[in-house]
Scaffold this active site. Sequence first.
Site, PDB file in Angstrom:
ATOM      1  N   GLU A 190      13.545  28.769  60.367  1.00  0.00           N
ATOM      2  CA  GLU A 190      13.130  27.606  59.573  1.00  0.00           C
ATOM      3  C   GLU A 190      12.536  26.526  60.474  1.00  0.00           C
ATOM      4  O   GLU A 190      12.798  25.333  60.302  1.00  0.00           O
ATOM      5  CB  GLU A 190      14.318  27.050  58.771  1.00  0.00           C
ATOM      6  CG  GLU A 190      14.991  28.055  57.852  1.00  0.00           C
ATOM      7  CD  GLU A 190      14.151  28.454  56.630  1.00  0.00           C
ATOM      8  OE1 GLU A 190      13.037  27.914  56.438  1.00  0.00           O
ATOM      9  OE2 GLU A 190      14.609  29.340  55.886  1.00  0.00           O
ATOM     10  N   PHE A 192      10.450  34.528  51.037  1.00  0.00           N
ATOM     11  CA  PHE A 192      10.781  35.918  50.677  1.00  0.00           C
ATOM     12  C   PHE A 192       9.903  36.960  51.384  1.00  0.00           C
ATOM     13  O   PHE A 192       9.880  38.117  50.998  1.00  0.00           O
ATOM     14  CB  PHE A 192      10.688  36.153  49.152  1.00  0.00           C
ATOM     15  CG  PHE A 192      11.404  35.129  48.339  1.00  0.00           C
ATOM     16  CD1 PHE A 192      12.789  35.122  48.270  1.00  0.00           C
ATOM     17  CD2 PHE A 192      10.695  34.147  47.660  1.00  0.00           C
ATOM     18  CE1 PHE A 192      13.462  34.160  47.533  1.00  0.00           C
ATOM     19  CE2 PHE A 192      11.359  33.177  46.909  1.00  0.00           C
ATOM     20  CZ  PHE A 192      12.736  33.183  46.848  1.00  0.00           C
TER      21      PHE A 192
HETATM   22  P1  ADP Z   1      12.173  34.840  54.363  1.00  0.00           P
HETATM   23  O1  ADP Z   1      12.993  34.471  55.572  1.00  0.00           O
HETATM   24  O2  ADP Z   1      10.712  35.059  54.691  1.00  0.00           O
HETATM   25  O3  ADP Z   1      12.349  33.890  53.213  1.00  0.00           O
HETATM   26  P2  ADP Z   1      14.041  37.036  54.136  1.00  0.00           P
HETATM   27  O4  ADP Z   1      13.944  37.794  55.435  1.00  0.00           O
HETATM   28  O5  ADP Z   1      15.198  36.091  53.996  1.00  0.00           O
HETATM   29  O6  ADP Z   1      12.663  36.283  53.853  1.00  0.00           O
HETATM   30  O7  ADP Z   1      14.135  38.027  52.911  1.00  0.00           O
HETATM   31  C1  ADP Z   1      13.284  39.118  52.711  1.00  0.00           C
HETATM   32  C2  ADP Z   1      13.893  39.943  51.580  1.00  0.00           C
HETATM   33  O8  ADP Z   1      13.793  39.223  50.357  1.00  0.00           O
HETATM   34  C3  ADP Z   1      13.209  41.239  51.268  1.00  0.00           C
HETATM   35  O9  ADP Z   1      13.638  42.291  52.102  1.00  0.00           O
HETATM   36  C4  ADP Z   1      13.647  41.500  49.816  1.00  0.00           C
HETATM   37  O10 ADP Z   1      14.913  42.133  49.801  1.00  0.00           O
HETATM   38  C5  ADP Z   1      13.852  40.108  49.265  1.00  0.00           C
HETATM   39  N1  ADP Z   1      12.858  39.641  48.284  1.00  0.00           N
HETATM   40  C6  ADP Z   1      13.119  38.862  47.209  1.00  0.00           C
HETATM   41  N2  ADP Z   1      11.989  38.533  46.555  1.00  0.00           N
HETATM   42  C7  ADP Z   1      10.965  39.114  47.200  1.00  0.00           C
HETATM   43  C8  ADP Z   1       9.536  39.135  47.023  1.00  0.00           C
HETATM   44  N3  ADP Z   1       8.940  38.486  46.025  1.00  0.00           N
HETATM   45  N4  ADP Z   1       8.802  39.828  47.909  1.00  0.00           N
HETATM   46  C9  ADP Z   1       9.396  40.498  48.923  1.00  0.00           C
HETATM   47  N5  ADP Z   1      10.728  40.507  49.159  1.00  0.00           N
HETATM   48  C10 ADP Z   1      11.518  39.829  48.312  1.00  0.00           C
HETATM   49 MG    MG Z   2      14.106  32.799  56.036  1.00  0.00          MG
END
Ligand code: ADP
Ligand code: MG
Length: 190
Positions: A96, A26
């Site tokens: 990933e 996230f």
């Molecule tokens: P990752 O690929 O690092 O898992 P993503 O780019 O898919 O992250 O998602 C980021 C988005 O997740 C943020 O813009 C927000 O909308 C959402 N989000 C959900 N939970 C959280 C959190 N705990 N902290 C920050 N963003 C979060």
């Molecule tokens: Mg991701």
Amino acid sequence: MFIEPYHNQQNQKRAGWIEVVCGSMFSGKTEELIRRLNRAKIAKQKVEIFKPALDTRYHQENIVSHNSSTIRSTPIQASPEILLLSGDCDVVGIDEVQFFDSEIVEVVNKLANSGKRVIVAGLDMDFQGKPFGPMPVLMAVAEYITKVHAVCMVCGDVANYSYRKTAAQEQVMLGETDSYEARCRKCFHL
Ligand code: ADP
Ligand code: MG
């Protein structure tokens, strides 16, 4: 914010490079990867995007972030397939990347050595706070590293851990907010 490195188009044989985007679940890794790839497309560069076939949480082919931005990608079983499929493109994106084995390091080095910009995004730590798969080595060989952060779901501080809410012990367990939440150092160790 990451400023794209200056890319001298005049060079006959340009050198490539590796960018790593890392952080917890996230934290916005996929968002940032999609942002960079879309900007490369705007610059009329040829872009290829890959993800490990095992990660089909949202979509068989697309890469989808938690805020629903999306980009078309090719699912890959083993990292050498990326070399075969990236052909004459300018930019290679991989999401990933922590799910690939150590062979991925040679693959991204070969791509960069052949003049391509390689942008990889992945979890730097697993649910136990241990370095995840090939990420430490990828970070060592990369020219540029960006660590992005989530918001701690317990206290709202800056989070860099992926806390697993279930008792499962295997390193790879696909899941979302049902099984994981972002936490800061203090709340991760509660
Ligand atoms: P990752 O690929 O690092 O898992 P993503 O780019 O898919 O992250 O998602 C980021 C988005 O997740 C943020 O813009 C927000 O909308 C959402 N989000 C959900 N939970 C959280 C959190 N705990 N902290 C920050 N963003 C979060
Ligand atoms: Mg991701």
